[in-house]
Motif scaffolding. Structure first.
Motif, PDB file in Angstrom:
ATOM      1  N   CYS A   1     -39.069 -48.077  30.245  1.00  0.00           N
ATOM      2  CA  CYS A   1     -38.633 -49.030  31.264  1.00  0.00           C
ATOM      3  C   CYS A   1     -37.133 -49.208  31.116  1.00  0.00           C
TER       4      CYS A   1
ATOM      5  N   LYS B   1     -42.269 -52.557  35.945  1.00  0.00           N
ATOM      6  CA  LYS B   1     -40.844 -52.635  35.628  1.00  0.00           C
ATOM      7  C   LYS B   1     -40.163 -53.863  36.192  1.00  0.00           C
ATOM      8  N   THR B   2     -40.603 -54.331  37.365  1.00  0.00           N
ATOM      9  CA  THR B   2     -39.969 -55.527  37.920  1.00  0.00           C
ATOM     10  C   THR B   2     -40.279 -56.764  37.079  1.00  0.00           C
TER      11      THR B   2
ATOM     12  N   THR C   1     -46.679 -48.220  41.776  1.00  0.00           N
ATOM     13  CA  THR C   1     -45.649 -48.116  42.802  1.00  0.00           C
ATOM     14  C   THR C   1     -44.361 -48.776  42.330  1.00  0.00           C
ATOM     15  N   ALA C   2     -43.257 -48.418  42.973  1.00  0.00           N
ATOM     16  CA  ALA C   2     -41.934 -48.861  42.520  1.00  0.00           C
ATOM     17  C   ALA C   2     -41.807 -50.384  42.484  1.00  0.00           C
ATOM     18  N   GLY C   3     -42.413 -51.075  43.418  1.00  0.00           N
ATOM     19  CA  GLY C   3     -42.326 -52.529  43.444  1.00  0.00           C
ATOM     20  C   GLY C   3     -43.446 -53.231  42.718  1.00  0.00           C
ATOM     21  N   ASP C   4     -44.267 -52.472  41.971  1.00  0.00           N
ATOM     22  CA  ASP C   4     -45.389 -53.038  41.211  1.00  0.00           C
ATOM     23  C   ASP C   4     -46.387 -53.747  42.111  1.00  0.00           C
TER      24      ASP C   4
ATOM     25  N   GLU D   1     -42.569 -41.467  45.701  1.00  0.00           N
ATOM     26  CA  GLU D   1     -42.390 -42.625  46.570  1.00  0.00           C
ATOM     27  C   GLU D   1     -41.678 -42.288  47.872  1.00  0.00           C
ATOM     28  N   GLU D   2     -40.648 -41.426  47.806  1.00  0.00           N
ATOM     29  CA  GLU D   2     -39.869 -41.163  49.007  1.00  0.00           C
ATOM     30  C   GLU D   2     -40.671 -40.490  50.114  1.00  0.00           C
TER      31      GLU D   2
END
Length: 529
Positions: free
Chosen positions: A275, A329-330, A375-378, A428-429
């Motif tokens: 992280c 991570k967020t 996912t990137a935003g958890d 993700e992209e």
């Protein structure tokens, strides 16, 4: 020593870890050498009907070899098979097709040989796929098989671009990662080596050898500081700094962190997660999770640390090992928060500590989580299991105030493979999910479960044109596998469109199922995060 009059062969094995195949009438030189064991060979059996050689070494590793090609078809380590203690005797039982191994207890290792694949099935590899990864720089997918074969695929069309074999000799690949530029591939193998490749042409740039015998379990590239982090059976964290202008630093690992030597893992390390900018988490065979400061090398906190008494009851219950980790991570960035910041698999249930709660997730009777992606935003967690299912859970608001009594909402699920999913990666992209499995396939899916295709299929796809995807069709073997049939309990609720429901009874691949004689067979725990 084994003599087969039927095959006119003599097999020998010993302290040099090599199995030799002889013609009894020509004793001057062996006709074949089987290399791969990392300890003295103590048992050999020849199955004439299947043209298979079964061998076992002093480290309780079992291998299956093809008599015609002298290639290793399957390896079962002591950790995977559950065979522990000092070796006493071994016997192959042809009727049930099992190895009976006696150590401090008697165990049966059931072996089922994989049937020949149907010619119309799309396969990515000829052997089980152990790992895969997406290279965003070149938009390539790289996959590695148990036979030490690396394949490079075009992400946008599914076409194979290149292939190189024997990357770690006779030893299998266990893990891979890319450097920060995406131009170099790093692979770890059972031979105790890390290798750095210019993977476009298959040229090995460097071989990083460990001083002792080491089998790598996972490898990561850290961007700050720029280094390769490798973990495995030496129970230590091995750091190789990446200085672009000087390649010689790669030859030996850096000195171990003092906290690692004094307060590190007591069992084999199975997985590592990062992280940014400075957190690193590792998990081990005894279920312990340690969060590190990768800059200073200090222990930040320990989770699920086993007590001394746990070792006494270890063989009575399920294995406590944690083999998969993922950071939220967020949340992890807020060190003083009570929100869940890690997701881990394993039969230990909930793992929690102030600010580092690991929430419980849905359980199934037989399937254990084998891979995790977030996912990137958890907001969503993708959980794949040993039966090939992928479950998508809503975790956006889950575990924010500490431990939860109920599992998170299951948004959707589908069956992606007919065997254990070895890797999940979210791209993700493009809103795409990449998966690989022991069923020898690597596949692409939309984030909602629409089937795009299998790498290696005859017809290419266009990732930007959904009309070229295989959806709404599903892979043929999933459609016909008994494990995909709806269960009675599935009629009680609504299954998502296009999803298959059920539990898999058999693994079509070569499988090992250790069972303690007289104790019965216990089902493996599932979704225990």
């Amino acid at each position: 020593l084994l003599l087969s009059l039927r095959k006119n062969l003599l097999l020998t094995g010993g302290m040099d870890q090599i199995i030799r195949v002889w013609n009894p009438h020509l004793p001057g030189k062996p006709t074949g050498l089987l290399r791969g064991h990392t300890a003295p060979v103590i048992y050999i059996h020849l199955s004439s009907e299947d043209n298979r050689i079964f061998s076992m070494s002093m480290d309780n590793t079992v291998k299956i070899w093809d008599l015609e090609t002298y290639s290793c078809l399957f390896t079962a380590s002591s950790k995977a098979s559950g065979i522990k203690g000092e070796f006493a005797a071994c016997l192959y039982l042809p009727s049930p097709g099992a190895l009976c191994v006696a150590t401090d207890r008697v165990a049966l290792l059931h072996l089922r040989m994989r049937s020949a694949p149907d010619p119309h099935l799309a396969l990515s590899h000829q052997e089980p796929v152990v790992c895969c990864g997406y290279n965003s720089t070149f938009r390539h997918v790289v996959s590695c098989s148990e036979a030490s074969v690396v394949k490079v695929w075009d992400f946008e069309t599914g076409k194979q671009l290149s292939e190189f074999m024997g990357t770690h000799g006779n030893a299998g690949i266990t893990c891979l990662t890319f450097d920060s530029s995406g131009r170099r591939l790093v692979t770890g193998g059972r031979d105790g080596c890390l290798k750095i490749w210019s993977y476009n042409n298959g040229h090995c740039l460097h071989t990083l050898k460990h001083d002792g015998k080491l089998k790598y379990g996972n490898v990561k590239f850290c961007y700050r500081p720029r280094c390769i982090i490798a973990v495995g059976w030496d129970r230590r964290i091995n750091v190789y700094f990446d200085v672009p202008c000087d390649f010689h630093h790669f030859w030996k690992p850096q000195p171990h962190w003092q906290d690692d030597l004094n307060h590190g893992h007591k069992e084999d390390i199975l997985c590592v997660a990062q992280c940014p900018p400075f957190l690193l988490a590792t998990c081990s065979y005894d279920g312990e999770i340690i969060v590190w400061n990768v800059i200073s090398g200090h222990v930040y906190c320990k989770l699920n640390t086993p007590s001394p008494s746990d070792g006494l009851n270890h063989r009575e219950g399920p294995e406590p090992s944690v083999s998969r980790l993922a950071f939220l991570k967020t949340r992890a960035a807020k060190l003083d928060s009570m929100a869940a910041s890690l997701i881990a698999n394993g039969p230990g249930g909930t793992v929690r500590a102030p600010g580092w709660a690991v929430p419980p997730f849905p359980r199934q009777e037989k399937a254990q989580v084998s891979s995790i992606a977030v996912t990137a935003g958890d907001a969503l967690a993708y959980l794949a299991d040993q039966q090939g299912f992928v479950h998508v859970c809503d975790i956006k608001e889950y575990g924010l105030q500490g431990p939860e009594l109920q599992p998170p909402k299951n948004v959707t699920f589908w069956r992606a493979h007919v065997s254990t999913v070895t890797c999940l990666e979210l791209i993700e992209e493009e809103n795409i999910l990449l998966s690989s499995s022991l069923d020898r396939t690597v596949r692409l899916w939309s984030k909602t479960g629409a089937y795009i295709g299998t790498f290696g299929q005859s017809s290419p796809w266009d990732i930007f044109t959904p009309a070229s995807w295989s959806h709404p069709r599903v892979p043929y073997e999933i459609l016909t596998d008994p494990g995909s049939m709806p269960a009675d309990s599935g009629l009680e609720g609504d299954a998502p469109a296009g999803c298959t429901v059920g539990s898999q009874e058999q693994d079509p691949g070569i499988e090992e199922t250790p069972a303690e004689v007289g104790a019965g067979t216990s089902s493996s725990p599932g979704f225990p995060l």
